[in-house]
Structure formats: structure tokens, C-alpha cells
Design a protein around this motif. Structure first.
Motif, PDB file in Angstrom:
ATOM      1  N   GLY A   1      -4.747   3.855  11.574  1.00  0.00           N
ATOM      2  CA  GLY A   1      -3.987   2.578  12.061  1.00  0.00           C
ATOM      3  C   GLY A   1      -4.653   1.781  13.285  1.00  0.00           C
ATOM      4  O   GLY A   1      -4.206   0.873  13.568  1.00  0.00           O
TER       5      GLY A   1
ATOM      6  N   ARG B   1      -3.090   0.537  18.059  1.00  0.00           N
ATOM      7  CA  ARG B   1      -2.856   0.561  16.722  1.00  0.00           C
ATOM      8  C   ARG B   1      -2.219  -0.621  16.377  1.00  0.00           C
ATOM      9  O   ARG B   1      -1.509  -1.321  17.095  1.00  0.00           O
ATOM     10  CB  ARG B   1      -1.957   1.686  16.577  1.00  0.00           C
ATOM     11  CG  ARG B   1      -2.533   2.984  17.042  1.00  0.00           C
ATOM     12  CD  ARG B   1      -1.541   4.276  16.935  1.00  0.00           C
ATOM     13  NE  ARG B   1      -0.856   4.731  15.656  1.00  0.00           N
ATOM     14  CZ  ARG B   1       0.240   4.319  15.194  1.00  0.00           C
ATOM     15  NH1 ARG B   1       1.115   3.678  15.986  1.00  0.00           N
ATOM     16  NH2 ARG B   1       0.748   4.391  13.997  1.00  0.00           N
TER      17      ARG B   1
ATOM     18  N   ALA C   1       0.380  -1.279  14.574  1.00  0.00           N
ATOM     19  CA  ALA C   1       1.770  -1.108  14.766  1.00  0.00           C
ATOM     20  C   ALA C   1       2.165  -1.400  16.230  1.00  0.00           C
ATOM     21  O   ALA C   1       3.302  -1.951  15.975  1.00  0.00           O
ATOM     22  CB  ALA C   1       2.268   0.218  14.364  1.00  0.00           C
ATOM     23  N   ASP C   2       1.388  -1.027  16.924  1.00  0.00           N
ATOM     24  CA  ASP C   2       1.681  -1.429  18.398  1.00  0.00           C
ATOM     25  C   ASP C   2       1.664  -2.832  18.685  1.00  0.00           C
ATOM     26  O   ASP C   2       2.437  -3.387  19.736  1.00  0.00           O
ATOM     27  CB  ASP C   2       0.969  -0.796  19.555  1.00  0.00           C
ATOM     28  CG  ASP C   2       1.068   0.624  19.208  1.00  0.00           C
ATOM     29  OD1 ASP C   2       2.079   1.102  19.127  1.00  0.00           O
ATOM     30  OD2 ASP C   2      -0.069   1.396  19.687  1.00  0.00           O
TER      31      ASP C   2
ATOM     32  N   ARG D   1       7.440  -2.169  13.927  1.00  0.00           N
ATOM     33  CA  ARG D   1       6.573  -1.171  14.021  1.00  0.00           C
ATOM     34  C   ARG D   1       7.294   0.217  13.443  1.00  0.00           C
ATOM     35  O   ARG D   1       6.551   0.980  12.712  1.00  0.00           O
ATOM     36  CB  ARG D   1       6.386  -0.533  15.597  1.00  0.00           C
ATOM     37  CG  ARG D   1       5.595   0.570  15.597  1.00  0.00           C
ATOM     38  CD  ARG D   1       5.319   0.832  17.246  1.00  0.00           C
ATOM     39  NE  ARG D   1       6.395   1.089  18.064  1.00  0.00           N
ATOM     40  CZ  ARG D   1       7.039   0.337  18.936  1.00  0.00           C
ATOM     41  NH1 ARG D   1       6.470  -0.985  19.133  1.00  0.00           N
ATOM     42  NH2 ARG D   1       8.154   0.812  19.675  1.00  0.00           N
TER      43      ARG D   1
ATOM     44  N   TYR E   1       6.805  -0.359   9.585  1.00  0.00           N
ATOM     45  CA  TYR E   1       5.335  -0.264   9.350  1.00  0.00           C
ATOM     46  C   TYR E   1       5.151   1.495   9.093  1.00  0.00           C
ATOM     47  O   TYR E   1       4.409   1.815   8.018  1.00  0.00           O
ATOM     48  CB  TYR E   1       4.508  -0.872  10.228  1.00  0.00           C
ATOM     49  CG  TYR E   1       3.067  -0.816   9.729  1.00  0.00           C
ATOM     50  CD1 TYR E   1       2.428  -1.739   9.119  1.00  0.00           C
ATOM     51  CD2 TYR E   1       2.086   0.121  10.231  1.00  0.00           C
ATOM     52  CE1 TYR E   1       1.187  -1.627   8.614  1.00  0.00           C
ATOM     53  CE2 TYR E   1       1.002   0.359   9.851  1.00  0.00           C
ATOM     54  CZ  TYR E   1       0.409  -0.507   9.100  1.00  0.00           C
ATOM     55  OH  TYR E   1      -1.025  -0.429   8.712  1.00  0.00           O
ATOM     56  N   GLU E   2       5.593   2.143   9.984  1.00  0.00           N
ATOM     57  CA  GLU E   2       5.232   3.411  10.072  1.00  0.00           C
ATOM     58  C   GLU E   2       6.018   4.140   8.962  1.00  0.00           C
ATOM     59  O   GLU E   2       5.451   5.331   8.808  1.00  0.00           O
ATOM     60  CB  GLU E   2       5.537   4.225  11.362  1.00  0.00           C
ATOM     61  CG  GLU E   2       4.527   3.614  12.548  1.00  0.00           C
ATOM     62  CD  GLU E   2       4.677   4.016  13.858  1.00  0.00           C
ATOM     63  OE1 GLU E   2       5.946   4.638  13.803  1.00  0.00           O
ATOM     64  OE2 GLU E   2       4.054   3.904  14.703  1.00  0.00           O
TER      65      GLU E   2
END
Length: 405
Positions: free
Chosen positions: A30, A55, A57-58, A65, A68-69
Motif C-alpha cells: 500500500g 501509504r 491509506a494515510d 483509512r 480502505y484497510e
């Protein structure tokens, strides 16, 4: 795989940076390997501070986030594709930018990159918010409109029927649409001595114009009965008033109506002197359950032609007899495809060749009830009207009179 590690694919320079959407290449974990200028501008960061350092997501909000994870990443691992994921980027200045994310990868390549496209959902979000606001305003306006229509409709009907000594009476009004004022009307009121006046009718049309004409018809018939209780005279007075207003477009309409005078005889029998101006014949239920239409010439509608003729008859109501007056919204109602489906709420209606209730169907409905009191008859007809749902295209007014057995 064998051989030297593969270098991540880079974007083709200016082409990617000028794209109207965000483009990224992520490693399997990611981390951002490449990002175009469009997305960098959205998040307000330099390329060196993003590529190989953060990443993807950050770059999202906390909720984005987590989603997404927990959802997007497993979808990519299992199916290699995730489309139309709604999220929010942490934009420059601490603002949030709504986005839609689509990501693809090769599930058969453990070292395969993840290609991500990020679309700006701001205009779409604004459009959806505008639709929701417009819908809310429309619902509020409709609620106000329905309240006004219901209030106006109530002013066109008597709040309650008066008690007539020795007689039972019941009435109901069933509206086909809560958004429009109908033109059906009825009334029962005392006259001089032991006589009573009553009428039931239907104005052509709906809405404000029909409401004006309904009010005019009610007060004209009442005033005419107070001056001369002869029911035909009352219809002629109403006809004269309608013709006088024929030049006004708002009142250039006609109506069908039954107008009657009711008087009690010494043997508990009531005599009904009934005049008809183009209105459907009432239904008469005798004490032994025999049911039929009142034998009266329908006559011609009031206010339609220059010199109409009106029907007239006398009906005697003996103990146990009940008579039903109604507007044509009842007999013109559309029946469901399976008419027997209504049987659980009462007798199954007569299925005419045209899929309408018609007078035969009404007779079958009333006949199946047997000897019936006015209140029970009105309740049965009202239950049937409710069961029709969208099959009821016009408002219905019903008025039942009977002598207790």
C-alpha cells in the motif's frame, strides 16, 4: 517469479500530471510508489514527501483509512479489483475532499503493483445534497398542500350529521388523492316543521375551481330549500345560479345531484321526495333484504344545458329499510384483476366486462350484506373503497338513510 526484481512502472510524465483525476501506483503493502500532480495538488504535498514515504491509506481521513484497510485491501487481495469506493482525502488546509476510488491489481502476482484512480466526488456530492434538499422542500410543500386541501375539503362537508328523530343516518367521504380538493358533497339539515332537507352531488372537475362551485352548490341548495322545500325547485334555483356565473371561467362547470325533502308519517315511515339532476340512482335495501335501484329518471346535469329536465320520485322508507346515495366515483372504480381477492374484507365485487365496479357490482356488494343499517352499510362500502387502492380514480361521497327495524 525468477530474475531481477521488477522496477515499478512510472507514469508517462506530463500525460498523467494533466489528468483530471488522481493516479497512483502502490506496492503490495500500500505504499505510494508513483503519484500524479493532480492528487498531490489535492492533498497539498510535495512529490518527495509522498512517493516511497507514505501509504495511500494515510492520505485518507480516519474513517476512510479504516474502510480502505478493512474492505478495499481484502477485495484487492481476493478479487484484484475494487470499484466506486466512497472516501475522503485529507486535503490541503485541513479540509476534506470527497472522492471515489477504483483500484486494480494482479492477484496472481505477489509482487504486483496496485493501480489506483481517484475521482473528485465534490460536484457529485453537491448535486446529491441539492437533490436531497429539493426533495425535502418538495415533501414539505406537499405536506402543506395536503393539509390545506384536507382543511378546505372539511369546510365543504358538514362536520356531523344531525340527529333526525326516528331515522338513522350515516355518511362518509373517501378521497382518491390527498393533494387535490374534490367536488363531491352532501348535506342533511332541518327545514320548517318536521321536514328535513338533504342532497348529495358531484361537481365536474377538481381543485380550487371545483371547491368554489361545491360551496356555491351547497349554500344555494340550502337557501332554496328554506324558501321552497320542493326539491325540483331547488335544482332549478341551482341551475339558474350556475348559468348566471357561466361567463366566469372559474365557475363554468356543472354538477350532478340528488336533492330531496324528507318527512315522517304517523306509522314510523319516512317519505322521501327525491329529485335527480343527472345523478346515479340510489340503492334501496328493504327490511327483507331485497335490493334494487330506486326507479327514478336520472334527469340531466345541473348547469350543463340551457333548459334541463329533472327526474322525480317518492320513496317510502319503512322500518328496516335503508337507502344509499353515492357519487359515481364508486361505480366507476377500477376493480383488481382478481376481484375475489377483495373477499377477505367483505363480499367480492362484481367484475364487469370493462373492469369497473358499475351499478351491477354495487348491487351485488350491497345485496350480499342482507338487511343492513345505514352505519354498517357505509362501513362496508368504505372498507371496499380502501381495498381498491389505486383503482379508485375519483373521490366518493356516500350517504345512507334508514329506519330502525
Amino acid at each position: 517469479m525468477t530474475g531481477a526484481p521488477r522496477e515499478p512502472a512510472a507514469f508517462p510524465g506530463t500525460f498523467a500530471d494533466l489528468a483530471p483525476c488522481g493516479l497512483l501506483v502502490l506496492d503490495p503493502g500500500g505504499t505510494v510508489l508513483h503519484v500524479n500532480a493532480t492528487l498531490l495538488g489535492w492533498v497539498g504535498r510535495d512529490r518527495d514527501a509522498v512517493e516511497h514515504r507514505v501509504r495511500f491509506a494515510d492520505l485518507l481521513s480516519v474513517g476512510g483509512r479504516i474502510y480502505y484497510e478493512t474492505h478495499v485491501a481484502p477485495l484487492l487481495m481476493g478479487r484484484g479489483r475494487a470499484e466506486g469506493i466512497a472516501a475522503e482525502l485529507r486535503a490541503a488546509g485541513g479540509r476534506r475532499r470527497p472522492v471515489l476510488i477504483t483500484a486494480v491489481t494482479d492477484v496472481d502476482d505477489p509482487a504486483g503493483e496496485v493501480r489506483v484512480v481517484v475521482y473528485d466526488a465534490g460536484p457529485r456530492r453537491a448535486y446529491e445534497d441539492e437533490l436531497l434538499r429539493a426533495r425535502h422542500e418538495a415533501e414539505q410543500e406537499r405536506a402543506v398542500s395536503q393539509t390545506l386541501a384536507a382543511t378546505l375539503q372539511q369546510t365543504l362537508l358538514p362536520p356531523a350529521l344531525p340527529a333526525v328523530p326516528g331515522l338513522a343516518a350515516a355518511a362518509a367521504y373517501h378521497s382518491a388523492s390527498p393533494d387535490q380538493v374534490g367536488g363531491d358533497f352532501y348535506d342533511l339539515f332541518p327545514l320548517v316543521g318536521s321536514r328535513w332537507g338533504l342532497f348529495l352531488g358531484d361537481v365536474c372537475g377538481k381543485g380550487a375551481d371545483a371547491a368554489v362551485l361545491t360551496s356555491l352548490a351547497r349554500y344555494t341548495l340550502r337557501a332554496a330549500a328554506a324558501h321552497d322545500p320542493d326539491p325540483v325547485s331547488g335544482l332549478r334555483s341551482l341551475h339558474s345560479v350556475l348559468m348566471q356565473n357561466a361567463g366566469d371561467g372559474a365557475l363554468r362547470r356543472f354538477c350532478t345531484v340528488h336533492n330531496a325533502t324528507l318527512s315522517r308519517t304517523a306509522d314510523r315511515t319516512f317519505a322521501l321526495d327525491l329529485a335527480s339532476g343527472g345523478h346515479p340512482a340510489p340503492v334501496l335495501v328493504r327490511a327483507d333484504g331485497a335490493t334494487g335501484l330506486v326507479d327514478v329518471d336520472h334527469g340531466q346535469p345541473v348547469g350543463l344545458i340551457r333548459d334541463p329536465s329533472f327526474g322525480r320520485t317518492t320513496v317510502l322508507l319503512h322500518p328496516g329499510d335503508t337507502m344509499l346515495l353515492y357519487t359515481d366515483g364508486l361505480t366507476e372504480a377500477r376493480l383488481p384483476p382478481d376481484a375475489a381477492a377483495v373477499a377477505d374484507t367483505g363480499p367480492a365485487p362484481y367484475a364487469s366486462r370493462h373492469g369497473r365496479m358499475d351499478e351491477d357490482g354495487l348491487l351485488e356488494l350491497v345485496t350480499s350484506l342482507g338487511p343492513v343499517a345505514p352505519e354498517a352499510l357505509v362501513q362496508a362500502v368504505t372498507t371496499f373503497l380502501v381495498s381498491l387502492g389505486e383503482g379508485l380514480e375519483d373521490d366518493v361521497a356516500i350517504l345512507a338513510l334508514g329506519v330502525p327495524a
